[in-house]
Design an enzyme around this catalytic site. Structure first.
Site, PDB file in Angstrom:
ATOM      1  N   TYR A  98     -31.927 -16.144   1.266  1.00 33.81           N
ATOM      2  CA  TYR A  98     -31.529 -16.055  -0.147  1.00 33.81           C
ATOM      3  C   TYR A  98     -32.986 -15.501  -1.046  1.00 33.81           C
ATOM      4  O   TYR A  98     -34.017 -16.122  -0.348  1.00 33.81           O
ATOM      5  CB  TYR A  98     -32.113 -17.548  -0.847  1.00 33.81           C
ATOM      6  CG  TYR A  98     -30.386 -17.916  -0.453  1.00 33.81           C
ATOM      7  CD1 TYR A  98     -29.087 -17.969  -1.432  1.00 33.81           C
ATOM      8  CD2 TYR A  98     -30.403 -19.022   0.468  1.00 33.81           C
ATOM      9  CE1 TYR A  98     -27.540 -18.256  -0.988  1.00 33.81           C
ATOM     10  CE2 TYR A  98     -28.970 -19.733   0.994  1.00 33.81           C
ATOM     11  CZ  TYR A  98     -27.707 -19.554   0.058  1.00 33.81           C
ATOM     12  OH  TYR A  98     -26.734 -20.277  -0.243  1.00 33.81           O
ATOM     13  N   TYR A 143     -23.779  -7.011   2.919  1.00 39.97           N
ATOM     14  CA  TYR A 143     -23.351  -6.729   4.396  1.00 39.97           C
ATOM     15  C   TYR A 143     -22.441  -5.883   4.957  1.00 39.97           C
ATOM     16  O   TYR A 143     -22.558  -5.180   5.682  1.00 39.97           O
ATOM     17  CB  TYR A 143     -22.419  -8.591   4.942  1.00 39.97           C
ATOM     18  CG  TYR A 143     -23.816  -9.196   4.745  1.00 39.97           C
ATOM     19  CD1 TYR A 143     -24.447  -8.971   5.424  1.00 39.97           C
ATOM     20  CD2 TYR A 143     -23.670 -10.214   3.644  1.00 39.97           C
ATOM     21  CE1 TYR A 143     -26.152 -10.074   4.951  1.00 39.97           C
ATOM     22  CE2 TYR A 143     -24.466 -11.537   3.677  1.00 39.97           C
ATOM     23  CZ  TYR A 143     -25.991 -11.303   4.129  1.00 39.97           C
ATOM     24  OH  TYR A 143     -26.743 -12.192   4.010  1.00 39.97           O
TER      25      TYR A 143
END
Length: 174
Positions: A98, A143
């Protein structure tokens, strides 16, 4: 952003860990979820007690990303039995990356991610895996760009809302 440092979180930094956890979770998900479900997760999932037990777990590690001594993001990794699923000794789970909203798009997530891969290789892991909310397209794209592929789905409960996480993995060539 070359002044970013990655430092391992220690138990005496628990209040800073809780602060960055709550801030980044809220910034990322508040607009897509009910206030009740968000409040419940922030109070239970990110309580001092829960974070302390995770921080003291020998199979879990937290790292802060700092810029000029300010915490701007964090990483949580799980090994062995502390993985939320799979629990494969040859795997490492990235449970959380995060970054504070002001620093999105400034490579902070990539720096934290690179640290995770470096640690996975150091542990001789065969692969790295993670779960990402199906509606978090920003994270899914990140990702995929880093070579992850989807392999399964699982349910993440946020309060009374059952949400689908896409499970993704990356094979490492050690």
């Amino acid at each position: 952003m070359e002044n970013i440092k990655i430092i391992k979180v220690t138990p005496n930094e628990i209040s800073e860990l809780q602060k960055i956890s709550k801030q980044t979770f809220s910034e990322t998900f508040a607009s897509s979820n009910s206030e009740e479900n968000m409040t419940q997760y922030l109070e239970e999932g990110l309580s001092i007690e829960k974070l302390t037990s995770e921080l003291n777990d020998k199979n879990a590690e937290f790292y802060f990303a700092t810029l000029d001594n300010a915490i701007i993001g964090y990483l949580k990794l799980n090994f062995g039995d502390s993985q939320t699923e799979l629990k494969d000794d040859k795997a490492l789970e990235i449970e959380r990356i995060y970054v504070i909203k002001d620093f999105h798009g400034k490579k902070v997530g990539q720096i934290l991610y690179d640290k995770a891969i470096e640690l996975a290789k150091h542990q001789n892991a065969d692969y790295v895996w993670l779960g990402v909310w199906e509606e978090n397209q920003r994270a899914i794209s990140f990702y995929k760009k880093n070579g992850f592929i989807e392999f399964d789905k699982h349910i993440f409960k946020l309060g009374d809302d059952e949400q689908t996480d896409i499970m993704m993995k990356l094979k490492l060539n050690n």
